[in-house]
Design a protein around this motif. Sequence first.
Motif, PDB file in Angstrom:
ATOM      1  N   ASP A 128       0.940  -1.265   0.055  1.00 26.54           N
ATOM      2  CA  ASP A 128      -0.020   0.026  -0.096  1.00 26.54           C
ATOM      3  C   ASP A 128       0.911   1.449  -0.148  1.00 26.54           C
ATOM      4  O   ASP A 128       0.497   2.304  -0.712  1.00 26.54           O
ATOM      5  N   ASP A 131       1.948   2.026  -3.222  1.00 27.74           N
ATOM      6  CA  ASP A 131       1.047   2.693  -4.143  1.00 27.74           C
ATOM      7  C   ASP A 131       0.808   3.948  -3.998  1.00 27.74           C
ATOM      8  O   ASP A 131       0.904   4.910  -4.928  1.00 27.74           O
ATOM      9  N   ASN A 132       1.206   4.528  -2.793  1.00 26.03           N
ATOM     10  CA  ASN A 132       1.148   5.862  -2.378  1.00 26.03           C
ATOM     11  C   ASN A 132       2.452   6.634  -2.922  1.00 26.03           C
ATOM     12  O   ASN A 132       2.334   7.750  -3.428  1.00 26.03           O
ATOM     13  N   PRO A 154      -8.324  10.488 -10.431  1.00 26.93           N
ATOM     14  CA  PRO A 154      -8.763   9.427 -10.037  1.00 26.93           C
ATOM     15  C   PRO A 154      -8.383   8.506  -9.266  1.00 26.93           C
ATOM     16  O   PRO A 154      -9.018   7.739  -8.200  1.00 26.93           O
ATOM     17  N   THR A 155      -7.005   8.532  -9.040  1.00 27.26           N
ATOM     18  CA  THR A 155      -6.478   7.793  -7.956  1.00 27.26           C
ATOM     19  C   THR A 155      -6.646   8.248  -6.421  1.00 27.26           C
ATOM     20  O   THR A 155      -6.898   7.382  -5.686  1.00 27.26           O
ATOM     21  N   THR A 156      -6.352   9.404  -6.334  1.00 30.51           N
ATOM     22  CA  THR A 156      -6.489  10.079  -5.046  1.00 30.51           C
ATOM     23  C   THR A 156      -7.748  10.035  -4.248  1.00 30.51           C
ATOM     24  O   THR A 156      -7.943  10.113  -3.205  1.00 30.51           O
ATOM     25  N   ILE A 157      -8.965  10.050  -5.132  1.00 26.46           N
ATOM     26  CA  ILE A 157     -10.274  10.302  -4.787  1.00 26.46           C
ATOM     27  C   ILE A 157     -10.577   8.831  -4.094  1.00 26.46           C
ATOM     28  O   ILE A 157     -11.173   8.649  -3.311  1.00 26.46           O
ATOM     29  N   LYS A 158      -9.963   7.811  -4.448  1.00 27.08           N
ATOM     30  CA  LYS A 158     -10.037   6.426  -3.907  1.00 27.08           C
ATOM     31  C   LYS A 158      -9.217   6.410  -2.766  1.00 27.08           C
ATOM     32  O   LYS A 158      -9.496   5.624  -1.833  1.00 27.08           O
ATOM     33  N   LYS A 159      -8.337   7.173  -2.704  1.00 26.85           N
ATOM     34  CA  LYS A 159      -7.471   7.177  -1.401  1.00 26.85           C
ATOM     35  C   LYS A 159      -7.742   8.326  -0.221  1.00 26.85           C
ATOM     36  O   LYS A 159      -7.224   8.547   0.639  1.00 26.85           O
ATOM     37  N   ILE A 160      -9.000   8.929  -0.669  1.00 29.90           N
ATOM     38  CA  ILE A 160      -9.307  10.140   0.155  1.00 29.90           C
ATOM     39  C   ILE A 160      -9.352   9.728   1.595  1.00 29.90           C
ATOM     40  O   ILE A 160      -9.021  10.652   2.409  1.00 29.90           O
ATOM     41  N   ASN A 161      -9.823   8.691   2.039  1.00 29.41           N
ATOM     42  CA  ASN A 161      -9.924   8.407   3.550  1.00 29.41           C
ATOM     43  C   ASN A 161      -8.359   8.527   4.173  1.00 29.41           C
ATOM     44  O   ASN A 161      -8.299   8.781   5.241  1.00 29.41           O
ATOM     45  N   GLN A 162      -7.374   8.453   3.292  1.00 28.74           N
ATOM     46  CA  GLN A 162      -5.783   8.357   3.795  1.00 28.74           C
ATOM     47  C   GLN A 162      -5.255   9.815   4.330  1.00 28.74           C
ATOM     48  O   GLN A 162      -4.553   9.892   4.756  1.00 28.74           O
TER      49      GLN A 162
END
Length: 487
Positions: A128, A131-132, A154-162
């Motif tokens: 993970d 990936d970041n 599109p990638t960061t939207i999936k990681k917004i919780n991070q």
Amino acid sequence: MKKTINIIGSGFSSLAASCYLANAGYKVTIFEKNKTIGGRARQLKKDGFVFDIGPTWYWMPDVFERFFSDFKRKPSDYYILEKLNPAYSVYYGKDDFITIEDTLEKIVKAFEKEEPGSSIKLNKFIKDAKDNYDVAIKDLVYNPGVSPFELITPTTIKKINQFFSTIKRDVRKEFKNERLIKILEFPVLFLGAKPSDTPSFYSFMNYADFGLGTFHPKKGMYQVILAMESLAKELGVNIKTESSIDNIIVENREAKGVISNGKTYFSDVVVSGADYHHTESLLEKPYRQYSEKYWGKKTFAPSSLLFYVGFNKKLKNVNHHTLFFDVDFEAHAHEIYDSPKWPENPLFYASFPSKTDSSSAPEGKEAGIFLIPLAPGLEDTQDLRDMYFEKIISRFENLTSQNVKNDIIFKESFCINDFINDYNSYKGNAYGMANTLLQTAFLRPKLKSKKVKNLFFTGQLTVPGPGVPPSLISGKLVASLITKYHN
């Protein structure tokens, strides 16, 4: 006629900016207040010993490669890079340490030995983190911090919780062994904030640590500065040392040059890689973007008490990089960030470059660098420095089971007052402004002045943040902005 640019300071970000700007066709002059270039990354030479005064960790080699490749060069054209094995060791008590080796496979085995079942969790955690890293280093950090929309892909939207969870929460959710937790929380300290205040997304630092590894340029980190100086001069950059800046010339809200040592140097653009707060003090008040109140509310990365020690013998039971986590991390962090004061029981870090680099010390001797993180802005006296050296060297002797005090040839110290005097550093901070959620990307001080045309900033108080690789990137970002806005 070529357009001219004056750059204040000669640290990593200024040198990087100078290379990009000279390559773009500008006539560039760097002004450095000290006798030697490099900003915080200078050298101390004494009695045959050579110390890096500033950064000692070479992480993220791909960022250095990307920098030199922008000029059709390679790091190996200028310096020899060695991957360290072990990367570092971490002490928890007397003769009690964990060694982090040079491959993820070996590190996974060390974790499994320490906490059965942790190898599976570590592999997933680092996957993970990679990936970041791919998102951050290949994309996000090369944005200039102009707009919040830079963070939305599109990638960061999936990681917004991070961005709303923290490193501390994520690490402790998966790992229960305090020793392993400390190792996993350690890399984000380079970002200047507590793991509890650092967004989860910054786990990419763990990939930098375990996935990419720790390197050492032969003859020390200063070789990178010399490489960048060499490249800058190849590109036509002029460098003036012992040239402190008296003030920045502004006419009709436009930067027109600088005054250095009483002499005027006109230019089309002014860039400052010096301390941001100090740079704004070189302007009249109406031209400053940020008030004293603004700076006072910001979370700054720590300062440091550093010792450069020449030992009359080779030391045992230490590696090139050695961390001493035998005391309460939370208590020390509290004394840096929450209730600033000199720490009662400080963690500390030691580097012994002569373990891998014979150029660092005379034969049979050892060069040691000791670092205690401190809150910026504390009182700094020689008595306090001496007291803390005695504290850590006594612990060092006990933890590593050896006597060294009688083998000290000399020790030099560097602390808050020196950061202020040598670098005009705000409150004597060592690493700039911390990368917390509210101090990330577009929320950091801007590369481009909002009040003065053709005035720009670079370095660790602006984007992307603290550390050597981010400073290289910051130089590239400011050069790109200048070529965009000024041509």
